[in-house]
Design an enzyme around this catalytic site. Sequence first.
Site, PDB file in Angstrom:
ATOM      1  N   ASP A  98       0.826  -1.201   0.000  1.00 32.40           N
ATOM      2  CA  ASP A  98       0.000   0.000   0.000  1.00 32.40           C
ATOM      3  C   ASP A  98       0.863   1.255   0.000  1.00 32.40           C
ATOM      4  O   ASP A  98       2.012   1.257   0.455  1.00 32.40           O
ATOM      5  CB  ASP A  98      -0.960   0.009   1.189  1.00 32.40           C
ATOM      6  CG  ASP A  98      -0.255  -0.061   2.537  1.00 32.40           C
ATOM      7  OD1 ASP A  98       0.752  -0.794   2.647  1.00 32.40           O
ATOM      8  OD2 ASP A  98      -0.699   0.618   3.480  1.00 32.40           O
ATOM      9  N   GLU A 166       0.162  -1.298   5.630  1.00 31.07           N
ATOM     10  CA  GLU A 166       1.200  -0.721   6.483  1.00 31.07           C
ATOM     11  C   GLU A 166       0.916   0.740   6.796  1.00 31.07           C
ATOM     12  O   GLU A 166       1.210   1.216   7.898  1.00 31.07           O
ATOM     13  CB  GLU A 166       2.564  -0.868   5.808  1.00 31.07           C
ATOM     14  CG  GLU A 166       3.756  -0.546   6.702  1.00 31.07           C
ATOM     15  CD  GLU A 166       4.142   0.924   6.715  1.00 31.07           C
ATOM     16  OE1 GLU A 166       4.954   1.317   7.580  1.00 31.07           O
ATOM     17  OE2 GLU A 166       3.634   1.695   5.862  1.00 31.07           O
TER      18      GLU A 166
END
Length: 414
Positions: A98, A166
């Site tokens: 991400d 994350e």
Amino acid sequence: MSLEQKNEILEALSGCAGRVFELQSTLTAARALGPGNGGDGEQRKADYLETWLRSFGIDEIEHVDAADSRVSSGRRPNLIVRIPGRTARTLWILGHMDVVPAGEESLWHTDPWTVTRDEKDPDLIVGRGVEDNQQAIVCGCLIAAALKERNIVPDLGLGLIFVSDEETGNAYGIQHLFREKPDFIAEGDLVMVPDSGSADGRFIEVAEKGILWLRVVIEGRQCHASRPDEGNNALMAAAAMILGAAEVEKRFSARDGLFSPNRSTFTPTRHEANVPNVNTIPGREVFYIDCRVLPCYPLADVLAAFRELGAQVAESRGVRVEVEPFMQEPAAAPTPEDSPVVTSLKKAVKEVLGVDCRCGGIGGSTVAVNFRERGVPAAVWSLIFENCHAPNEAARISFAVKEAQVYASMLFNA
């Protein structure tokens, strides 16, 4: 034979500039924004990576996906990729799929979702995610492909971990992975988290501060700005609370030279919208405080200190103040500087880059804390500018190549 194979892999990686650009371009275009950042998750990026790796004959790819109804695929992907070595030990390289939003796009010189090369410096590429954290993913892919293309078996096995979430807390990423597979890291394995570093390769991160994000809600009484005595200005109370953060910081006065800055920091950051017009006194304010706390202090003590400040503001201003954790991640014990992963990394960096490394701590958070709190001594290192989350996020193609060579060297340093 091992030395010859290592040199063969290092030489192969030196010619991977085009492959770096190809991977970075497709990964950035995937726009892997989590739902907490207004996106549809990481599935498109994960699918591409799996297809790309399988095209080189890499078949040991395990899914440890987390269910998430907020995204169209219904899941947040987490991949574990393995290439066996001569021994039972594995060098793990972790990357998170991400990215963060582009932010104010007028500040970008180019389309943030299209990787572009600098006209005067074609080694420099720009695009959202090229540093944070696609370079880590690219490095792992380069090594995996080079090993398979040459049918070389390194001393250590290569393990790649590609996780989601994350940037918004890790619940659907590494934390989910550890819940489902708590023992997938074996004793003697080396764990690298390339999510912080320096442009010269000299810095190895072995410690992180604890993180506490506080959400502060202040309830006053809304009224017309021409009659302020009829209300209770929540913005004024918020200002008192914000200024008081500096006083709270003084109470946590310890210093630790491992970190820069060497103290705990308490920084007011985001402020939610209040009233839409100028001539109304707001009756409700919501803002956030980002606390980066040295490992010697429990996060509970920091929370208690801000709640005490909130009680003081409530009493003096006649408002209601609520202080709650928005996100908290306690500090973990540092990775020992003489741990095998650090010593192996130092040796490889010296071999490939010709520089000596120093160890230190950071105030930011990486996935490494999730390993350290389980007793796994992870090291954080990367060849990067440290311009993550900024407009015009940039990386060097040569950084990715050199970083991959460092990890490849570690594979043969058993």
